[in-house]
Design a protein around this motif. Structure first.
Motif, PDB file in Angstrom:
ATOM      1  N   TYR A 141       0.840  -1.204   0.000  1.00  0.00           N
ATOM      2  CA  TYR A 141       0.000   0.000   0.000  1.00  0.00           C
ATOM      3  C   TYR A 141       0.874   1.254   0.000  1.00  0.00           C
ATOM      4  O   TYR A 141       0.621   2.205  -0.756  1.00  0.00           O
ATOM      5  N   ASP A 142       1.919   1.256   0.822  1.00  0.00           N
ATOM      6  CA  ASP A 142       2.819   2.409   0.864  1.00  0.00           C
ATOM      7  C   ASP A 142       3.524   2.609  -0.476  1.00  0.00           C
ATOM      8  O   ASP A 142       3.763   3.755  -0.892  1.00  0.00           O
ATOM      9  N   PRO A 179      -5.969  10.274   4.627  1.00  0.00           N
ATOM     10  CA  PRO A 179      -4.736  10.117   5.410  1.00  0.00           C
ATOM     11  C   PRO A 179      -5.035   9.930   6.896  1.00  0.00           C
ATOM     12  O   PRO A 179      -5.894  10.600   7.464  1.00  0.00           O
ATOM     13  N   GLY A 180      -4.332   8.957   7.489  1.00  0.00           N
ATOM     14  CA  GLY A 180      -4.507   8.698   8.911  1.00  0.00           C
ATOM     15  C   GLY A 180      -5.697   7.834   9.248  1.00  0.00           C
ATOM     16  O   GLY A 180      -5.962   7.586  10.423  1.00  0.00           O
ATOM     17  N   LYS A 181      -6.424   7.358   8.224  1.00  0.00           N
ATOM     18  CA  LYS A 181      -7.623   6.567   8.486  1.00  0.00           C
ATOM     19  C   LYS A 181      -7.551   5.194   7.829  1.00  0.00           C
ATOM     20  O   LYS A 181      -8.571   4.621   7.452  1.00  0.00           O
ATOM     21  N   LEU A 182      -6.342   4.667   7.712  1.00  0.00           N
ATOM     22  CA  LEU A 182      -6.162   3.375   7.054  1.00  0.00           C
ATOM     23  C   LEU A 182      -6.666   2.260   7.968  1.00  0.00           C
ATOM     24  O   LEU A 182      -6.111   2.024   9.043  1.00  0.00           O
ATOM     25  N   PRO A 183      -7.721   1.531   7.551  1.00  0.00           N
ATOM     26  CA  PRO A 183      -8.249   0.468   8.403  1.00  0.00           C
ATOM     27  C   PRO A 183      -7.460  -0.831   8.261  1.00  0.00           C
ATOM     28  O   PRO A 183      -6.619  -0.977   7.362  1.00  0.00           O
ATOM     29  N   THR A 184      -7.731  -1.760   9.139  1.00  0.00           N
ATOM     30  CA  THR A 184      -7.156  -3.103   9.091  1.00  0.00           C
ATOM     31  C   THR A 184      -8.289  -4.122   9.038  1.00  0.00           C
ATOM     32  O   THR A 184      -9.205  -4.055   9.856  1.00  0.00           O
TER      33      THR A 184
END
Length: 262
Positions: A141-142, A179-184
């Protein structure tokens, strides 16, 4: 089910001319060309009757024959890998039940990706074509985000419905995540550029008009969607391996690092 693999390869890549002949450093310090690595990866797939390099370039053909690959010379007018597979298929003696398009720039493709793709086509005779998708881990993803931030066109993402039929493919990172809201787990799926087609699907593809979306995104599979032909997405598991294609010169280092880590 008789299955053949074509590895479409062209020299005149827009983003990376001569890409199939680029040398990749191996774990033992030696070097192999990208097309040779892709051919060796294709030959490791079980349940396949034949593997061919499909190209219109004499340099690629000569190099491929030098390491033992069978070569089918295709027309220089083939606009993409799917059209090149259709051209190569027309030159074979006998008609296979299934044609696999194994990308020549994806030597990190594990054999089980394609084996599971073939199994999915065997299990559903109504499926005319299918392609693997891989849920992104954080590193992948990065990589996607880094490429887009730096103006590079890298890998492709896929979105699909509850029946695993594709809704869209894009070189943008879909779905958008603030940004900052990447779920798992990460809800982004990396499209693995391998396709399995019934011969009739290839025939329908080359007879269909080139679509606007296909042209804008530079993604051949969008012609199927634009023409109303379903594309089955088969979710695969990387089993801890990093998967990435060689799209840009910057990807050589990523692939070499992945080989070193294996």
């Amino acid at each position: 089910m008789k299955t053949v693999i074509f590895i479409p390869a062209r020299y005149a890549s827009t983003r990376y001319p001569g890409k199939p002949l680029v040398d990749i450093r191996q774990k033992d310090g030696s070097a192999k060309s990208l097309i040779r690595m892709s051919w060796e990866a294709a030959c490791a797939i079980e349940g396949v009757d034949a593997v061919y390099v499909a190209t219109d370039d004499a340099r690629i053909a000569e190099h491929a024959r030098s390491f033992g690959a069978a070569v089918v010379m295709t027309s220089s007018t083939c606009e993409n890998g799917t059209a090149r597979c259709a051209d190569a298929l027309a030159q074979l003696d006998g008609r296979p039940d299934l044609v696999v398009n194994f990308q020549g720039d994806a030597p990190l493709t594990p054999p089980w990706f394609v084996e599971e793709l073939i199994a999915a086509m065997q299990a559903d005779p109504t499926a005319m074509m299918a392609t693997p998708v891989l849920r992104c881990d954080r590193q992948t993803y990065d990589n996607f985000v880094e490429d887009r931030q730096n103006g590079r066109v890298g890998g492709t993402t896929a979105v699909f419905d509850a029946k695993q039929n594709a809704l869209y493919f894009s070189k943008e990172v879909l779905p958008y995540i603030a940004p900052g809201k990447l779920p798992t787990p990460i809800p982004v799926f990396h499209h693995v550029g391998v396709y399995a087609y019934r011969p009739d699907a290839l025939k329908a593809y080359v007879e269909a008009p080139i679509s606007t979306l296909e042209t804008l995104e530079g993604l051949e599979q969008l012609r199927f969607l634009s023409a109303g032909m379903p594309v089955r997405c088969v979710e695969v598991d990387a089993r801890g391996r990093l998967f990435w294609e060689l799209n840009n010169p910057e990807d050589v280092a990523r692939i070499e690092a992945a080989l070193e880590a294996q």
